[in-house]
Write a protein that holds these residues in place. Structure first.
Motif, PDB file in Angstrom:
ATOM      1  N   PHE A   4      21.245  79.533  26.696  1.00 43.61           N
ATOM      2  CA  PHE A   4      21.745  79.530  28.187  1.00 43.61           C
ATOM      3  C   PHE A   4      20.691  78.661  28.816  1.00 43.61           C
ATOM      4  CE2 PHE A   4      19.338  83.291  26.738  1.00 43.61           C
ATOM      5  CZ  PHE A   4      18.158  83.566  27.548  1.00 43.61           C
ATOM      6  N   TYR A   5      19.466  78.413  28.149  1.00 43.97           N
ATOM      7  CA  TYR A   5      18.431  77.537  28.770  1.00 43.97           C
ATOM      8  C   TYR A   5      18.823  76.166  28.772  1.00 43.97           C
ATOM      9  CZ  TYR A   5      14.865  81.386  28.673  1.00 43.97           C
ATOM     10  OH  TYR A   5      14.185  82.617  29.210  1.00 43.97           O
ATOM     11  N   ALA A   6      18.420  75.338  29.515  1.00 43.83           N
ATOM     12  CA  ALA A   6      18.532  73.893  29.509  1.00 43.83           C
ATOM     13  C   ALA A   6      17.961  73.355  28.442  1.00 43.83           C
ATOM     14  CB  ALA A   6      18.071  73.515  30.936  1.00 43.83           C
ATOM     15  N   GLU A   7      16.822  73.735  27.890  1.00 48.19           N
ATOM     16  CA  GLU A   7      16.390  73.098  26.574  1.00 48.19           C
ATOM     17  C   GLU A   7      16.937  73.484  25.492  1.00 48.19           C
ATOM     18  OE1 GLU A   7      12.253  74.174  26.887  1.00 48.19           O
ATOM     19  OE2 GLU A   7      11.769  72.678  28.452  1.00 48.19           O
ATOM     20  N   GLY A   8      17.888  74.366  25.614  1.00 48.26           N
ATOM     21  CA  GLY A   8      18.560  74.964  24.140  1.00 48.26           C
ATOM     22  C   GLY A   8      19.895  74.377  24.066  1.00 48.26           C
ATOM     23  N   TRP A  41      21.073  75.874  31.904  1.00 47.88           N
ATOM     24  CA  TRP A  41      21.903  74.869  31.880  1.00 47.88           C
ATOM     25  C   TRP A  41      22.943  74.564  33.117  1.00 47.88           C
ATOM     26  CZ3 TRP A  41      27.236  75.544  32.177  1.00 47.88           C
ATOM     27  CH2 TRP A  41      27.614  76.388  31.713  1.00 47.88           C
ATOM     28  N   TRP A  42      23.143  75.727  33.781  1.00 48.81           N
ATOM     29  CA  TRP A  42      24.041  75.461  34.876  1.00 48.81           C
ATOM     30  C   TRP A  42      23.281  75.074  36.288  1.00 48.81           C
ATOM     31  CZ3 TRP A  42      23.279  80.232  32.413  1.00 48.81           C
ATOM     32  CH2 TRP A  42      22.581  80.952  32.795  1.00 48.81           C
ATOM     33  N   GLY A  43      22.037  74.727  36.082  1.00 54.06           N
ATOM     34  CA  GLY A  43      21.397  74.267  37.279  1.00 54.06           C
ATOM     35  C   GLY A  43      20.660  73.089  36.795  1.00 54.06           C
ATOM     36  N   ALA A  44      20.676  72.544  35.692  1.00 55.56           N
ATOM     37  CA  ALA A  44      19.908  71.587  35.244  1.00 55.56           C
ATOM     38  C   ALA A  44      20.393  70.109  35.781  1.00 55.56           C
ATOM     39  CB  ALA A  44      19.889  71.582  33.726  1.00 55.56           C
ATOM     40  N   LYS A  45      21.470  70.159  36.136  1.00 57.71           N
ATOM     41  CA  LYS A  45      22.092  68.803  36.845  1.00 57.71           C
ATOM     42  C   LYS A  45      22.005  68.711  38.407  1.00 57.71           C
ATOM     43  CE  LYS A  45      23.009  66.910  32.654  1.00 57.71           C
ATOM     44  NZ  LYS A  45      22.209  65.667  32.251  1.00 57.71           N
ATOM     45  N   GLY A  46      21.335  69.847  38.760  1.00 59.03           N
ATOM     46  CA  GLY A  46      21.429  69.747  40.384  1.00 59.03           C
ATOM     47  C   GLY A  46      22.288  70.619  41.288  1.00 59.03           C
ATOM     48  N   PRO A  47      22.297  70.548  42.460  1.00 55.90           N
ATOM     49  CA  PRO A  47      23.008  71.517  43.123  1.00 55.90           C
ATOM     50  C   PRO A  47      24.627  71.263  43.092  1.00 55.90           C
ATOM     51  CG  PRO A  47      21.857  70.059  44.583  1.00 55.90           C
ATOM     52  CD  PRO A  47      21.467  69.733  43.159  1.00 55.90           C
ATOM     53  N   GLU A  48      25.171  70.038  43.226  1.00 56.36           N
ATOM     54  CA  GLU A  48      26.583  69.870  43.225  1.00 56.36           C
ATOM     55  C   GLU A  48      27.448  70.302  42.192  1.00 56.36           C
ATOM     56  OE1 GLU A  48      27.784  69.329  46.243  1.00 56.36           O
ATOM     57  OE2 GLU A  48      25.852  69.008  46.778  1.00 56.36           O
ATOM     58  N   PRO A  49      26.757  70.060  40.732  1.00 55.17           N
ATOM     59  CA  PRO A  49      27.476  70.708  39.688  1.00 55.17           C
ATOM     60  C   PRO A  49      27.521  72.157  39.853  1.00 55.17           C
ATOM     61  CG  PRO A  49      26.401  68.807  38.981  1.00 55.17           C
ATOM     62  CD  PRO A  49      25.918  68.881  40.334  1.00 55.17           C
ATOM     63  N   ALA A  50      26.348  72.701  39.998  1.00 53.76           N
ATOM     64  CA  ALA A  50      26.311  74.165  40.083  1.00 53.76           C
ATOM     65  C   ALA A  50      27.155  74.880  40.956  1.00 53.76           C
ATOM     66  CB  ALA A  50      24.921  74.703  40.509  1.00 53.76           C
ATOM     67  N   LYS A  51      27.218  74.184  42.184  1.00 54.75           N
ATOM     68  CA  LYS A  51      28.369  74.690  43.238  1.00 54.75           C
ATOM     69  C   LYS A  51      29.641  74.460  42.784  1.00 54.75           C
ATOM     70  CE  LYS A  51      26.443  72.434  46.418  1.00 54.75           C
ATOM     71  NZ  LYS A  51      26.260  71.810  48.072  1.00 54.75           N
ATOM     72  N   GLU A  52      29.829  73.572  42.117  1.00 54.24           N
ATOM     73  CA  GLU A  52      31.547  73.242  41.772  1.00 54.24           C
ATOM     74  C   GLU A  52      31.823  74.450  40.680  1.00 54.24           C
ATOM     75  OE1 GLU A  52      33.987  69.733  40.019  1.00 54.24           O
ATOM     76  OE2 GLU A  52      32.269  69.223  40.628  1.00 54.24           O
TER      77      GLU A  52
END
Length: 467
Positions: A258-262, A317-328
């Motif tokens: 669940f971590y971005a690094e994982g 990982w759900w926040g690692a690419k910034g706000p727009e993908p997370a909101k989508e």
């Protein structure tokens, strides 16, 4: 090096609201120094050199009267966002976020209760490399009556969800509900203090398909059913192990997926390619979780549902690419669970105060933050509260969905920080005696403004709401 000096004060005179400014260069310095290079700063200079953990500046300020004031910190930070620890009159008082900005600017650090006469504000390096220009206090007008709307974004919300939300709205601004993450820790509170929290926190982490594929099992839904039978309120998160592409190494084993690094799973790319295998697996994960949520719906359990939590931190990982993908992704989750799976027992909780990350009023019922101050810092987290109220125009409930040290309920009314509930995290935060001492936990659970399980009304308990 320690240097001390008198604080200079600037009164804005007849302007409203009144402001009083105290220059940092006149404060008590430890490990830092005064500089005056460049332009745009206030007074004769600024304090720089926040490099070591204990580097600090303590500024004396004169409170015009006893009362509540807004606190601003003047600073310069030309790099990525930074943070500083705060202390008010010698006691820890949370932190201040110093956003990246070209030149000098200021940051709102929350509201502070000041004594008439001398007070001190200390700023200590948390995540350093910034300059401090001044400390400023501003008159704070009394908060107007809340305008929270008693309605849910899902037009087909279940009667149980509507009843729970209505109860929370009724208590808002009057009481705060006590919460504890993990059923075992919630039950332990009763063993140690004779009180159960009104809310227990749960997690769907082990139901993630890539964890199940590696042998994980879970009884969390059974735990929620048990808690419901006791009459408790449930809040639910999902540490979502990535749908595919786990690193699965010695340093990043599969259970850290669940971590971005994982994981190398790329949310932004996946959302842009709905025909891809990654997208199919992502939807399949949501469908797997829907199976578990339906079990709760079938049992008549309303859920304070907090998916994609702490997205703006970037460590998941759900926040690692910034706000727009997370909101989508959040909106996709909402649509898939409500429209496709017809799951209507969820009260949707968003977990960020940053406007850039907010997915929209039409898919959020409650806004929230998580707060982990220094051990034993029981300040009311007023900066985040004010930010959330502003984010939603005071029309939605505001909650402290995770905390380390519990905010002092005796300060919440004084600071006008009317959190709907708090939920203390598990492990050291409840049992090390440093974040929350036994005496403090007992004080909180017995406070007149704190609602525990014995005070939750009967109409929210199993079978009480007629069809």
């Amino acid at each position: 090096m320690i240097v001390s000096g008198l604080a200079a004060c600037t009164d804005s005179g007849g302007e409203e609201p009144k402001k009083w400014r105290f220059e940092a260069e006149n404060g008590m310095l430890s490990g830092v120094e005064v500089a005056s290079a460049g332009e745009g700063f206030s007074g004769d200079g600024y304090v720089t050199g926040f490099e070591e953990e204990q580097d600090s500046v303590e500024v004396k300020l004169q409170g015009p009267d006893d009362g509540l004031y807004r606190l601003n910190i003047g600073y310069r930070n030309n790099n990525e966002d930074k943070m500083g620890w705060l202390a008010l009159n010698g006691k820890p008082f949370g932190d201040v976020r110093l956003a990246a900005f070209e030149g000098f600017t200021d940051a709102f650090a929350g509201k502070v209760l000041l004594n008439k006469g001398e007070n001190t504000v200390k700023i200590t390096r948390h995540w350093g490399w910034y300059d401090i220009d001044y400390v400023e206090i501003v008159n704070s007008e009394p908060r107007p009556q809340h305008r929270v709307e008693n309605k849910l974004v899902n037009p087909n919300a279940s009667k149980e969800a509507l009843a729970l939300h209505g109860y929370l709205v009724e208590q808002y601004g009057r009481f705060i509900l006590a919460g504890q993450q993990n059923l075992q820790d919630a039950l332990l509170l009763n063993w140690n203090y004779g009180k159960l929290p009104a809310i227990a926190g749960f997690d769907l982490i082990e139901y993630s398909p890539t964890r199940a594929a590696n042998g994980s099992t879970s009884r969390e839904i059974e735990n929620m059913l048990q808690w419901h039978e006791l009459g408790g309120i449930a809040t639910l998160a999902w540490h979502w192990n990535a749908p595919v592409h786990l690193v699965n190494s010695d340093q990043q084993p599969w259970w850290k997926g669940f971590y971005a690094e994982g994981t190398t799973f790329d949310l932004e790319k996946t959302l842009a390619q709905p025909e891809s295998e990654e997208y199919r697996l992502m939807i399949s994960d949501i469908d797997a979780i829907a199976v578990q949520l339906k079990r709760l719906q079938d049992a008549g359990i309303p859920v304070l549902w907090r998916p994609l939590h702490e997205a703006e931190g970037g460590w998941f990982w759900w926040g690692a690419k910034g706000p727009e993908p997370a909101k989508e992704l959040y909106r996709l989750l909402y649509d898939r669970l409500t429209a496709y799976h017809e799951i209507n027992n969820l009260i949707w909780v968003w977990n960020s105060e940053n406007p850039e990350w907010y997915p929209g009023d039409d898919v959020v019922d409650i806004v929230s933050v998580d707060s982990y101050p220094q051990p034993g810092d029981h300040h009311p987290v007023s900066r985040s509260y004010e930010g959330l109220v502003e984010l939603v125009g005071d029309r939605k409930l505001v909650a402290l969905t995770e905390n380390g040290s519990i905010p002092d309920p005796g300060l919440l009314e004084k600071y006008e920080a009317y959190w709907s509930w708090f939920c203390t995290w598990t492990g050291e935060f409840i049992d090390d005696g440093k974040h929350n001492s036994e005496d403090f936990i007992r004080y909180v659970l017995n406070h007149e403004r704190v609602i525990t399980l014995d005070e939750v009304p009967d109409y929210l308990k199993p079978g009480a709401i007629p069809n």
